[in-house]
Design an enzyme around this catalytic site. Sequence first.
Site, short mmCIF file in Angstrom:
data_model
loop_
_atom_site.label_atom_id
_atom_site.label_comp_id
_atom_site.label_asym_id
_atom_site.label_seq_id
_atom_site.Cartn_x
_atom_site.Cartn_y
_atom_site.Cartn_z
N ARG A 83 -6.79 28.06 -4.70
CA ARG A 83 -8.21 27.84 -4.38
C ARG A 83 -8.96 27.56 -5.67
O ARG A 83 -8.93 28.38 -6.59
CB ARG A 83 -8.78 29.08 -3.68
CG ARG A 83 -10.26 28.97 -3.47
CD ARG A 83 -10.90 30.08 -2.62
NE ARG A 83 -12.32 29.79 -2.57
CZ ARG A 83 -13.29 30.62 -2.94
NH1 ARG A 83 -13.02 31.85 -3.31
NH2 ARG A 83 -14.53 30.23 -2.90
N HIS A 128 -19.42 26.08 -5.95
CA HIS A 128 -19.28 27.48 -6.36
C HIS A 128 -20.35 27.74 -7.43
O HIS A 128 -20.05 27.94 -8.59
CB HIS A 128 -17.86 27.74 -6.88
CG HIS A 128 -17.48 29.20 -6.93
ND1 HIS A 128 -16.36 29.71 -6.30
CD2 HIS A 128 -18.05 30.26 -7.55
CE1 HIS A 128 -16.27 31.02 -6.53
NE2 HIS A 128 -17.28 31.38 -7.28
N GLU A 173 -19.83 31.99 -1.21
CA GLU A 173 -20.73 33.14 -1.29
C GLU A 173 -22.20 32.74 -1.35
O GLU A 173 -22.90 33.00 -2.33
CB GLU A 173 -20.40 34.00 -2.52
CG GLU A 173 -19.01 34.60 -2.47
CD GLU A 173 -18.80 35.68 -3.53
OE1 GLU A 173 -19.69 35.89 -4.37
OE2 GLU A 173 -17.74 36.33 -3.50
N ASN A 313 -14.56 37.16 1.02
CA ASN A 313 -14.25 37.71 -0.30
C ASN A 313 -14.53 39.20 -0.25
O ASN A 313 -15.64 39.62 0.10
CB ASN A 313 -15.13 37.08 -1.38
CG ASN A 313 -14.83 35.60 -1.55
OD1 ASN A 313 -13.84 35.08 -1.04
ND2 ASN A 313 -15.69 34.91 -2.29
N TYR A 315 -14.35 42.89 -2.22
CA TYR A 315 -14.16 43.65 -3.45
C TYR A 315 -14.34 45.15 -3.24
O TYR A 315 -13.57 45.96 -3.72
CB TYR A 315 -15.12 43.15 -4.55
CG TYR A 315 -14.74 41.79 -5.08
CD1 TYR A 315 -13.79 41.65 -6.09
CD2 TYR A 315 -15.31 40.63 -4.56
CE1 TYR A 315 -13.43 40.40 -6.58
CE2 TYR A 315 -14.95 39.37 -5.04
CZ TYR A 315 -14.01 39.27 -6.05
OH TYR A 315 -13.64 38.03 -6.52
N GLU A 384 -10.95 35.83 -1.82
CA GLU A 384 -11.03 36.48 -3.13
C GLU A 384 -10.81 37.96 -2.94
O GLU A 384 -11.29 38.55 -1.97
CB GLU A 384 -12.41 36.31 -3.79
CG GLU A 384 -12.71 34.95 -4.33
CD GLU A 384 -14.10 34.89 -4.98
OE1 GLU A 384 -14.61 35.92 -5.49
OE2 GLU A 384 -14.67 33.79 -4.97
C1 PNW Z 1 -17.49 36.85 -6.71
N1 PNW Z 1 -21.35 41.81 -5.15
O1 PNW Z 1 -18.85 37.16 -6.78
C2 PNW Z 1 -17.49 35.39 -7.11
O2 PNW Z 1 -17.20 34.52 -6.04
C3 PNW Z 1 -16.67 35.06 -8.30
O3 PNW Z 1 -17.06 33.82 -8.83
C4 PNW Z 1 -16.75 36.19 -9.27
O4 PNW Z 1 -16.30 35.87 -10.53
C5 PNW Z 1 -16.02 37.34 -8.62
O5 PNW Z 1 -16.81 37.76 -7.52
C6 PNW Z 1 -15.67 38.50 -9.51
O6 PNW Z 1 -16.55 39.58 -9.49
C7 PNW Z 1 -19.39 38.36 -6.37
O7 PNW Z 1 -22.38 42.15 -5.78
C8 PNW Z 1 -20.58 38.74 -6.97
O8 PNW Z 1 -20.91 42.50 -4.20
C9 PNW Z 1 -21.22 39.88 -6.57
C10 PNW Z 1 -20.67 40.64 -5.55
C11 PNW Z 1 -19.50 40.26 -4.94
C12 PNW Z 1 -18.85 39.12 -5.35
#
Ligand code: PNW
Length: 484
Positions: A83, A128, A173, A313, A315, A384
């Site tokens: 990707r 992006h 995003e 995505n 996290y 992601e």
């Molecule tokens: C992602 N949050 O962004 C992006 O898609 C990437 O480009 C970035 O480098 C990656 O996360 C790594 O952190 C986010 O605040 C930014 O929850 C903020 C959040 C989640 C994803």
Amino acid sequence: LADDYAVSTRRFPKNFKWGTASAAYQVEGGWNADGKGENVWDTYTHLYPEKSNYQNGDVTSDHYNKWQEDVDLLAGLGVNTYRFSIAWSRVLPTGFVNSSNPGGIAFYKNLIAALKEKNIEPLVTMHHWDLPTNLENLGGFLNPAIQEWFLDYARFLFETFGDDVKNWVTFNEPKQTCEQGYGIGILAPYIVGPGVKNYQCGHNLLIAHGKAYRMYENEFKGKQGGRVTMVVDSNWFEPASDSADDIGAAETNLLFTYGWFAHPINFGDYPDIMKQRIAYRSKLEGFNKSRLPSFTEKEKEILRGTADFMCVNIYTSSMVSAIPEPEIIPLSPTRDLDIGTNAYQPDDWEATITDWFKVVPWGARKLLNWIDVTYNHPEIIVTENGYHDNGTVIHDLDTRGRYYKLYLSNMQDALYKDGVNLTGYMAWALTDDFEWQYGYSIQLGLYQIDFTDPDRPRTPKDSAGYYRQVVTTRCLVDDDQCTD
Ligand code: PNW
């Protein structure tokens, strides 16, 4: 994470899509090479260096020159998908189709050909976060004309690359683009317009997506046979108790976050709770209409059913409790006040170096289940997932490696135990990169990059070996402990 949590010993399906993900501005460098135009990240990191740790993506990982080596690294990991994003201003320097740049087109043509040669399928993001500055100067995502600018750009991409690219993502995003870029103003173009511009941005972006989807469907799908979707990120939001109020408060957060974009592209309109709450707050604040724009019937029709598969995505997660209606501050409405809940991360959740980012593997399973139920059992790809540290740790099996193992195990539980149609997983990221407002102070790569060395050498972290093992054996633990 329960103490007795046992990592799955089942193999992932044979046809599972495994990959890594990246974004043009974060890895390419070559910011003014071979006719490339400026985008908002070029322009605004130069204007306001303090907003990104006094660093920028002018050179970053130098993927623009080292792309062949990066394709070799991907092949070495054994992945079948990559990707990446196309930098709009590299192929169309002014943002408009009258300015196409042969050097930029050749770069992506070569990259795509090299990937295909190694049997790695491209999954391509069109935007992006790096809008051409020329378009930003005309109002960017706040100008409804962005719908037509994007449509022209998308047509150009389908015509130029569509014979080789079968999986397209319009936007990455959009919540970050609109809330952070035009709401609270911490990502380029650093515009502050909370509670108003964030929603206008999202509205124009959504219609742009819908129009691009329909154009592909009508003009390209028949001959190219590909698919189009959008990538939406979200935390999992866990109710702080089993009271109906806390459960409702958590659902409200999911609907304001994932649902803000996923509802319109599935059902043709914003979630009811968003429409109701923003209208209600707007009225209390003395506005005579809602700060959330509304779609016309025609726009709803364009938008409904414009995700050929769902992307997310993932996290981290948050806890949510209900609170009394927040006080009215007429001069500064915000999305947080519109949501009107208390979202937080408990201190006893495992921390990373980033304040918003706690390690919560079970949240991934719950979020996938929520998407499955809410959007009628769609195909889902995790586009992601990755772990933040300061980039110095090569022996990262106990941190990044463990993160991947636990998150993947929970995602596999969603697939096998819960019946979620999860078909792919993209690790963020292949290499270290420029991490937006954090500059180079935070890293997620499987390969470390020495950003002080002009050659930008890539060194495998231990997690690269682990990911290679997972991809090639489809197993999260030792191969001989796994069953199909
Ligand atoms: C992602 N949050 O962004 C992006 O898609 C990437 O480009 C970035 O480098 C990656 O996360 C790594 O952190 C986010 O605040 C930014 O929850 C903020 C959040 C989640 C994803």
